[in-house]
Design an enzyme around this catalytic site. Structure first.
Site, PDB file in Angstrom:
ATOM      1  N   ASP A 153      -2.086   4.681  -7.378  1.00 41.88           N
ATOM      2  CA  ASP A 153      -3.180   6.173  -8.030  1.00 41.88           C
ATOM      3  C   ASP A 153      -4.453   5.060  -8.293  1.00 41.88           C
ATOM      4  O   ASP A 153      -5.204   5.778  -8.432  1.00 41.88           O
ATOM      5  CB  ASP A 153      -2.082   7.343  -8.625  1.00 41.88           C
ATOM      6  CG  ASP A 153      -1.257   8.012  -7.694  1.00 41.88           C
ATOM      7  OD1 ASP A 153      -2.158   8.620  -6.437  1.00 41.88           O
ATOM      8  OD2 ASP A 153      -1.522   8.774  -7.825  1.00 41.88           O
ATOM      9  N   TRP A 162      -0.907   3.586  -2.384  1.00 43.16           N
ATOM     10  CA  TRP A 162       0.573   4.456  -3.269  1.00 43.16           C
ATOM     11  C   TRP A 162       0.015   3.938  -4.443  1.00 43.16           C
ATOM     12  O   TRP A 162       1.012   5.412  -5.010  1.00 43.16           O
ATOM     13  CB  TRP A 162       1.484   3.593  -2.738  1.00 43.16           C
ATOM     14  CG  TRP A 162       2.720   3.956  -3.784  1.00 43.16           C
ATOM     15  CD1 TRP A 162       3.770   4.647  -3.361  1.00 43.16           C
ATOM     16  CD2 TRP A 162       3.295   3.049  -5.185  1.00 43.16           C
ATOM     17  NE1 TRP A 162       4.416   5.293  -5.002  1.00 43.16           N
ATOM     18  CE2 TRP A 162       4.000   4.245  -5.023  1.00 43.16           C
ATOM     19  CE3 TRP A 162       2.596   2.070  -5.820  1.00 43.16           C
ATOM     20  CZ2 TRP A 162       4.807   4.170  -6.560  1.00 43.16           C
ATOM     21  CZ3 TRP A 162       3.002   1.580  -6.853  1.00 43.16           C
ATOM     22  CH2 TRP A 162       4.832   2.509  -7.669  1.00 43.16           C
ATOM     23  N   ARG A 215       2.225  12.132   0.178  1.00 46.74           N
ATOM     24  CA  ARG A 215       3.718  10.314   0.027  1.00 46.74           C
ATOM     25  C   ARG A 215       4.598  10.665   0.375  1.00 46.74           C
ATOM     26  O   ARG A 215       5.619   9.949   0.295  1.00 46.74           O
ATOM     27  CB  ARG A 215       2.307   9.556  -0.362  1.00 46.74           C
ATOM     28  CG  ARG A 215       2.212   9.364  -1.803  1.00 46.74           C
ATOM     29  CD  ARG A 215       1.588   8.063  -2.139  1.00 46.74           C
ATOM     30  NE  ARG A 215       0.692   7.656  -2.064  1.00 46.74           N
ATOM     31  CZ  ARG A 215      -0.279   7.555  -2.747  1.00 46.74           C
ATOM     32  NH1 ARG A 215       0.096   8.651  -4.613  1.00 46.74           N
ATOM     33  NH2 ARG A 215      -1.644   7.826  -2.913  1.00 46.74           N
ATOM     34  N   LYS A 250       2.445   3.016 -17.265  1.00 45.62           N
ATOM     35  CA  LYS A 250       2.646   2.932 -15.690  1.00 45.62           C
ATOM     36  C   LYS A 250       2.083   2.274 -14.791  1.00 45.62           C
ATOM     37  O   LYS A 250       2.764   0.746 -14.964  1.00 45.62           O
ATOM     38  CB  LYS A 250       1.874   4.473 -15.906  1.00 45.62           C
ATOM     39  CG  LYS A 250       2.154   5.128 -17.048  1.00 45.62           C
ATOM     40  CD  LYS A 250       2.430   6.947 -16.759  1.00 45.62           C
ATOM     41  CE  LYS A 250       1.452   7.324 -15.331  1.00 45.62           C
ATOM     42  NZ  LYS A 250       2.322   8.096 -14.568  1.00 45.62           N
ATOM     43  N   GLU A 251       1.097   2.271 -14.685  1.00 48.82           N
ATOM     44  CA  GLU A 251       0.407   1.846 -13.009  1.00 48.82           C
ATOM     45  C   GLU A 251       0.235  -0.047 -13.308  1.00 48.82           C
ATOM     46  O   GLU A 251      -0.359  -1.027 -13.166  1.00 48.82           O
ATOM     47  CB  GLU A 251       0.173   2.222 -11.977  1.00 48.82           C
ATOM     48  CG  GLU A 251      -0.174   2.993 -11.103  1.00 48.82           C
ATOM     49  CD  GLU A 251       0.068   4.778 -11.666  1.00 48.82           C
ATOM     50  OE1 GLU A 251       0.699   5.071 -13.170  1.00 48.82           O
ATOM     51  OE2 GLU A 251       0.753   5.213 -10.755  1.00 48.82           O
ATOM     52  N   THR A 270      10.864  10.975  -9.760  1.00 47.42           N
ATOM     53  CA  THR A 270       9.671  10.079  -9.629  1.00 47.42           C
ATOM     54  C   THR A 270      10.511   9.586  -7.688  1.00 47.42           C
ATOM     55  O   THR A 270      11.789   9.799  -7.756  1.00 47.42           O
ATOM     56  CB  THR A 270      10.278   9.033 -10.044  1.00 47.42           C
ATOM     57  OG1 THR A 270      10.596   7.734  -9.680  1.00 47.42           O
ATOM     58  CG2 THR A 270      11.526   9.301 -11.463  1.00 47.42           C
ATOM     59  N   GLY A 271       9.620   8.616  -7.154  1.00 47.30           N
ATOM     60  CA  GLY A 271       9.572   8.267  -5.805  1.00 47.30           C
ATOM     61  C   GLY A 271      12.251   7.554  -5.614  1.00 47.30           C
ATOM     62  O   GLY A 271      11.721   7.091  -5.141  1.00 47.30           O
ATOM     63  N   ARG A 284       8.741  17.695  -7.526  1.00 50.57           N
ATOM     64  CA  ARG A 284       8.864  17.002  -7.861  1.00 50.57           C
ATOM     65  C   ARG A 284       7.046  17.572  -8.805  1.00 50.57           C
ATOM     66  O   ARG A 284       6.775  16.499 -10.274  1.00 50.57           O
ATOM     67  CB  ARG A 284       7.865  15.578  -7.617  1.00 50.57           C
ATOM     68  CG  ARG A 284       8.439  15.082  -6.682  1.00 50.57           C
ATOM     69  CD  ARG A 284       8.416  13.545  -6.860  1.00 50.57           C
ATOM     70  NE  ARG A 284       8.770  12.789  -6.307  1.00 50.57           N
ATOM     71  CZ  ARG A 284       7.535  11.056  -5.507  1.00 50.57           C
ATOM     72  NH1 ARG A 284       6.507  11.044  -6.283  1.00 50.57           N
ATOM     73  NH2 ARG A 284       8.497  10.524  -4.331  1.00 50.57           N
TER      74      ARG A 284
HETATM   75  C1  GLC Z   1       3.039   8.763  -9.169  1.00 50.27           C
HETATM   76  C2  GLC Z   1       2.677   9.463  -7.952  1.00 50.27           C
HETATM   77  C3  GLC Z   1       3.588   8.711  -6.640  1.00 50.27           C
HETATM   78  C4  GLC Z   1       1.647   7.858  -6.580  1.00 50.27           C
HETATM   79  C5  GLC Z   1       2.681   6.972  -8.260  1.00 50.27           C
HETATM   80  C6  GLC Z   1       2.145   5.026  -8.174  1.00 50.27           C
HETATM   81  O1  GLC Z   1       4.252   9.272  -8.972  1.00 50.27           O
HETATM   82  O2  GLC Z   1       3.744  10.672  -7.859  1.00 50.27           O
HETATM   83  O3  GLC Z   1       2.263  10.026  -5.668  1.00 50.27           O
HETATM   84  O4  GLC Z   1       3.064   6.867  -5.494  1.00 50.27           O
HETATM   85  O5  GLC Z   1       2.318   7.052  -9.324  1.00 50.27           O
HETATM   86  O6  GLC Z   1       0.322   5.910  -8.400  1.00 50.27           O
END
Ligand code: GLC
Length: 798
Positions: free
Chosen positions: A491, A489, A347, A633-634, A706-707, A331
């Protein structure tokens, strides 16, 4: 608006409108050498580490992505020139026809202009650190053509930091030389700091000095050497370097020619044999078909045929490819992650490893061991670490690919920062990765393997698992819910020293994995202990986290609940609700309500938002998430990674229509014709898509790394189509839309092939009425069959 289409037969995405809104990238290489290249051949290549061993330069975050791995063509009769990839010359697209085909670990650039067709295929053979450019030119005009062809790459200082700051040493420690058709690039202060560039022909000209090739006040768009039709024969010790080789050609009408360019790792001596080998086009073809066979093998492990074409294309080709790219390069290399980090994120790597157990068990196992070594005795994982720090092969030695003078071996304090650095979820993911690996391979003996801890001592893999579970059991707040620590998870959700609902659910999920495994291997004492632990976790969750219609997201250090019906912002969050259900903590009534709330508050036509409404007021007790723009984003974007968790939760509830609605919304394939909104690649999940609270709702950003790549694959194959291995049998437990009449899955598991045909005559979403294998009735699951055998499985839902 569309810019390309899926060519499933060739397993390619064809970009026929190459002026995409943002670069559309691909990953070239499957081993030590990796290139990230766009639809215009812009990008860079590195060897093992994008941080410490960059080979070609990339100027990140620029209005136009440059430089790249380019071939220029010049009509020597008229002086006109162009490039085989649309950029860097950027010919008028109404006059020149350009196309890029991104395939599995290769990209093919082609153009037709001025009566000449040209194609440049870039790939890296399986086990050789050399990037090959297979170039074919053809004269389609009716007169002989005098052409010049030029290669161009710009070499990089190997370390990304050195490449971006303080050049007073680096500029005077890098050199180039030319002899017998081979350019050698060296970094004087690095023992292993050499690369070379060569071609299958004897060049008529060359330049190794970038600024001599490009010329003053010019760039890759209009190099003076190409404009003039002559290279200058430059090389020097010190400066900025490139690899430009020129050949003058005469092509008769209808004549074609095939030549190769090679960019290799190592000293000049390693170039000559490679040059000889790949001057024979048969060897280029062989290397290319070996690469195709490598992917055939991987893809053959699981192929699907469902009524959902987008799902087929994704699962059979692109989604698995993305998941594999993530695990191969951990990644840290893209046009966004430009290589300034290397190593393993605990993670991310655990989850990536878990999701590719079927297609890449070797890599999955390797990562599991590396991650176990990155676990502390206390049971938390190092959030980001270099696997070489703990690899016995590297003990006492520097990493061979790093500069011995610049990277010191870190001390224990530098490697292990203590619990203040720990994220509460990191290590829990590893439990599932180990369990999925064993389910896939049957290699129970992995559990007895002795592995060191990051801070000293050693234990078996099984003991590592217990440390992880114990750590989460110890690190709880007054309510018994897991502490959030630095972050879970998410961040950006820091909870000010509080507690994370998501992590308690995750803990419960990890416990279920561990308990199933322990029961399977007959560890009664452990089963007893961890069953008690699981019951306690479940009770704490249900006593403290239910809000009436959904589960809260966490509790801050001062005791404030986050994600409640009273909240005006951040009212509902995906992570806690999907995990409450998927982990099995929620009972049916709560589970249904929780997922209905996810649908009601978070669903959009581009996928599920992470939380809603987005935060607009900064609140450091909640965390950095409140300082991120709304919808980004988050903070309320459609963060892709957790979306598949909701598909799994819906699958657990048996609601196939809802699960597929969520799946289809996020599926990049479905946005192929909406690129004016999406902008990014439709063949890759992106880290996030702007949420409803942003003006650019629907715009996707950060492809590949991305996961969601791994998780989308894992969730869709194992929980929507429902084909998943257990420790000693294969489960078929689909959760599909009611209007699906049937679907097929071919799955290779422990060496045997299972051709599974699922019929749905009664139009249900869940439930298996009968199951037969090779004409014999099965009692609900498929027992392990001998490797090398093939079986027909017939499943009737109802
Ligand atoms: C990014 C980070 C991952 C995290 C995610 C959510 O994708 O690589 O580790 O869980 O953001 O914050």
């Amino acid at each position: 608006m569309r810019y390309g289409y899926f060519d499933d037969e060739n397993r390619e995405y064809v970009i026929d409108h190459v002026n995409t809104p943002v670069p559309w990238t691909n990953y070239i290489g499957v081993n030590d050498m990796c290139a990230v290249l766009s639809q215009s051949a812009d990008g860079y290549v590195f060897y093992k580490s994008p941080q410490y061993h960059r080979i070609t330069r990339f100027r990140p975050n620029a209005p136009i992505s440059r430089p790249g791995h380019y071939v220029y063509l010049r009509d020597d009769d008229t002086g006109e020139y162009w490039s085989i990839s649309w950029q860097p010359v950027g010919k008028d697209l109404t006059k020149a026809k350009y196309e890029c085909r991104h395939g599995l670990s290769y990209s093919k650039y082609s153009c037709e202009y001025n009566g000449i067709s040209a194609c440049q295929t870039i790939f890296i053979p399986l086990n050789e650190p050399v990037e090959l450019w297979d170039v074919v030119l053809k004269n389609n005009s009716s007169r002989p053509r005098c052409l010049s062809i030029y290669s161009y790459i710009e070499f990089s200082f190997h370390q990304i930091d050195m490449d971006n700051q303080n050049f007073q040493m680096s500029l005077y420690a890098s050199g180039s030389s030319y002899a017998d058709g081979i350019i050698e690039y060296d970094l004087y202060y690095e023992e292993s700091g050499y690369q070379w560039f060569t071609s299958s022909f004897e060049p008529d000209g060359f330049d190794c000095l970038r600024d001599r090739f490009l010329g003053a006040y010019r760039d890759e768009r209009n190099p003076i050497a190409v404009e003039r039709g002559e290279c200058t024969g430059s090389f020097e010790k010190t400066g900025n370097h490139c690899a430009a080789l020129q050949k003058k050609l005469v092509l008769q009408p209808g004549q074609d020619i095939r030549i190769a360019f090679l960019l290799g790792e190592g000293k000049r001596e390693t170039a000559a044999p490679m040059r000889e080998k790949y001057s024979d086009p048969a060897n280029v073809d062989r290397a290319f078909s070996d690469l195709a066979a490598f992917w055939d093998e991987k893809l053959s492990k699981l192929q699907v045929n469902t009524p959902n074409q987008g799902m087929n294309t994704s699962l059979n080709i692109w989604n698995l490819y993305q998941a594999e790219v993530n695990i191969m390069f951990s990644r840290f290399a893209s046009f966004i992650e430009v290589g300034g980090r290397t190593g393993l994120g605990f993670r991310d790597t655990s989850q990536d490893a878990m999701t590719i157990a079927s297609s890449n068990p070797e890599k999955c196992r390797q990562r599991i061991i590396e991650l176990c070594r990155g676990l502390t005795q206390q049971g938390y994982g190092l959030h980001l670490f270099q696997p070489e720090w703990f690899d016995p092969e590297f003990q006492g030695k520097q990493q061979s690919f790093k500069s011995p003078t610049v990277i010191p071996t870190p001390s224990m304090e530098e490697k292990v920062h203590g619990i203040k650095d720990a994220c509460s979820d990191d290590a829990l993911w590893l439990i599932a990765a180990i369990s999925e690996y064993i389910k896939e391979t049957g290699e129970v003996s992995l559990l007895d393997e002795m592995v060191t801890y990051a801070d000293g001592g050693e234990g078996t893999v099984y003991q590592h698992m217990m440390r992880i579970l114990d750590f989460s059991a110890e690190q709880v707040g007054a309510t018994g819910i897991c502490k959030g620590l630095r972050a879970d998870w998410n961040d950006c959700l820091n909870l000010g020293g509080g507690e994370s609902a998501m992590v308690s659910f995750l803990h419960y999920w990890a416990l279920q994995h561990f308990l199933a495994l322990s029961r399977f291997i007959g560890k009664t004492e452990e089963v007893e202990k961890y069953e008690k632990m699981a019951a306690k976790v479940k009770k704490a969750c249900n006593d403290n986290l239910w809000d009436g219609e959904w589960y809260i997201r966490g509790i801050t250090g001062s005791g404030r609940k986050i994600g409640t019906h009273d909240d005006k912002e951040g009212k509902v969050h995906i992570e806690s609700n999907a995990w409450a259900v998927f982990s099995g903590v929620a009972d049916l009534d709560r589970a249904v309500k929780a997922m209905d709330s996810v649908d009601k508050y978070l669903y959009t036509r581009y996928g599920l938002m992470l939380n809603a409404p987005s935060y607009t007021k900064s609140d450091d007790e909640i965390g950095f998430v409140t300082r991120v723009y709304p919808g980004v984003k988050e903070n309320g974007s459609i963060f892709s990674h957790p979306n598949p968790w909701a598909w799994c939760a819906e699958a657990a509830l048996g609601r196939g229509d809802r699960a597929m609605k969520f799946y289809n919304a996020l599926l990049p394939y479905n946005q192929n014709d909406k690129i004016e909104v999406r902008q990014s690649e439709p063949y890759s999940y992106c880290q996030f898509v702007m949420g409803k609270d942003h003006t650019a709702f629907g715009r996707a950003r950060h492809p590949f790394m991305t996961g969601s790549g791994g998780w989308a694959y894992f969730a869709a194959t194992r929980y929507l189509l429902g084909v998943r291995p257990d420790f000693d049998h294969l489960i078929v437990d689909p959760c599909i839309p009611k209007d699906w009449g049937s679907f097929d899955v071919t799955r290779v598991w422990r060496g045997a092939v299972y051709r599974i045909h699922v019929e749905n005559p009664c139009g249900v979403s869940k439930g298996v009425k009968t199951m037969e294998m090779d004409g014999k009735t099965l009692s609900g699951w498929i027992p392990v069959q001998k490797a090398g055998t093939q079986h027909s499985v017939h499943v009737v839902m109802g």
